[in-house]
Write an enzyme that holds these catalytic residues in place. Structure first.
Site, PDB file in Angstrom:
ATOM      1  N   LEU A   1       0.722  -0.893  -0.101  1.00  0.00           N
ATOM      2  CA  LEU A   1      -0.108   0.045   0.039  1.00  0.00           C
ATOM      3  C   LEU A   1       0.999   1.312   0.231  1.00  0.00           C
ATOM      4  O   LEU A   1       1.987   1.233   0.611  1.00  0.00           O
ATOM      5  CB  LEU A   1      -0.742   0.088   1.298  1.00  0.00           C
ATOM      6  N   ASP A   2       0.640   2.360  -0.574  1.00  0.00           N
ATOM      7  CA  ASP A   2       1.504   3.315  -0.698  1.00  0.00           C
ATOM      8  C   ASP A   2       1.521   4.018   0.450  1.00  0.00           C
ATOM      9  O   ASP A   2       0.972   3.987   1.496  1.00  0.00           O
ATOM     10  CB  ASP A   2       0.541   4.434  -1.860  1.00  0.00           C
ATOM     11  N   PHE A   3       2.522   4.867   0.724  1.00  0.00           N
ATOM     12  CA  PHE A   3       3.004   5.448   1.844  1.00  0.00           C
ATOM     13  C   PHE A   3       1.786   6.303   2.433  1.00  0.00           C
ATOM     14  O   PHE A   3       1.349   6.378   3.758  1.00  0.00           O
ATOM     15  CB  PHE A   3       4.095   6.558   1.626  1.00  0.00           C
TER      16      PHE A   3
END
Length: 241
Positions: free
Chosen positions: A101-103
């Site tokens: 999952l993106d930052f």
């Protein structure tokens, strides 16, 4: 007895496919002898080494993690930022995230030490549905939402059909809350899909992964999956209805 590549995958060293490559390259030994056959089976008493390093067999474990925003989906970060495994310091197994999952994205993330399981879920043919809730800029017209359902053209190709639902809108702030369900797992896919229709994401959360929801978890919490939940995910990934 289990196939050698499966044992290597379960140890968390590599996916089953990568384990097969290691075997064919002659980098795996069983009881001191180099093995280059993929069909060989081993027992719990066999001594296995990969690239000269003894294989430490671990019981496979599976966790659902509520990833907070601002955390890296990795086991380490060169910049010293917080990573997802920082929340699992009491877990002795060498676990790692299934995909990422993106930052800036929060929500459901799986972690495991089962390489075969992780590879199955991340394979392009996997039919595991991921459900996201996005807060986007502006209020998309119905035809734009329909274009998401049919698939939009991105730089790496057209996306597969998706399920889209407008949950709410704020005319004063000119923002919308939209639910988007997809099967694919391309890099920053959801954000790019909304950008493609002219409504960039302001906030994003993955609410569901397959049959798993975040119910009962707070940000930063995790729970171990039951054998039934693991079986359900395997079944979904293989496309068995």
């Amino acid at each position: 007895m289990e196939r050698l590549q499966k044992v290597i995958a379960h140890a968390g060293i590599a996916s089953r496919r990568k384990a097969e490559e290691l075997i064919l390259e002659g980098r795996v030994t069983v009881n001191g002898k180099v093995v280059k056959e993929l069909g060989i089976k081993v027992t719990g008493s066999d001594r296995i080494e990969v690239s000269g390093i003894p294989l430490e067999r671990e019981e496979p474990v599976y966790f659902l993690f509520y990833k907070p925003r601002g955390v890296i989906s990795s086991v380490k970060d060169e910049k010293g930022r917080k990573v997802v495994t920082d929340y699992f310091e009491q877990i002795k197994q060498r676990i790692y995230p299934v995909g990422r999952l993106d930052f800036d994205t929060s929500g459901a993330l799986l972690l495991t030490n089962d390489g075969e399981f992780a590879n199955l879920l991340m394979h392009p043919s996997s039919e595991v549905e991921k459900v996201y809730v996005a807060k986007v800029k502006g209020i998309p017209a119905k035809e734009k939402l329909r274009s998401l359902e049919k698939g939009v053209h991105l730089e790496d190709g057209k996306t597969a059909p998706a399920r889209v639902k407008l949950l709410s809108l704020d005319k004063k702030k000119q923002t919308s809350i939209i639910e988007l369900a997809i099967h694919e797992g391309r890099n920053r896919q959801v954000r790019r899909m909304f950008e493609a229709i002219g409504h960039p994401v302001l906030k994003l959360k993955r609410e569901r992964y397959g049959t798993l929801t975040l119910h009962g978890l707070n940000s930063g919490d995790f729970k171990e999956l039951t054998p039934h939940e693991v079986k359900q995910l395997r079944t979904l990934a293989m496309g068995k209805k």
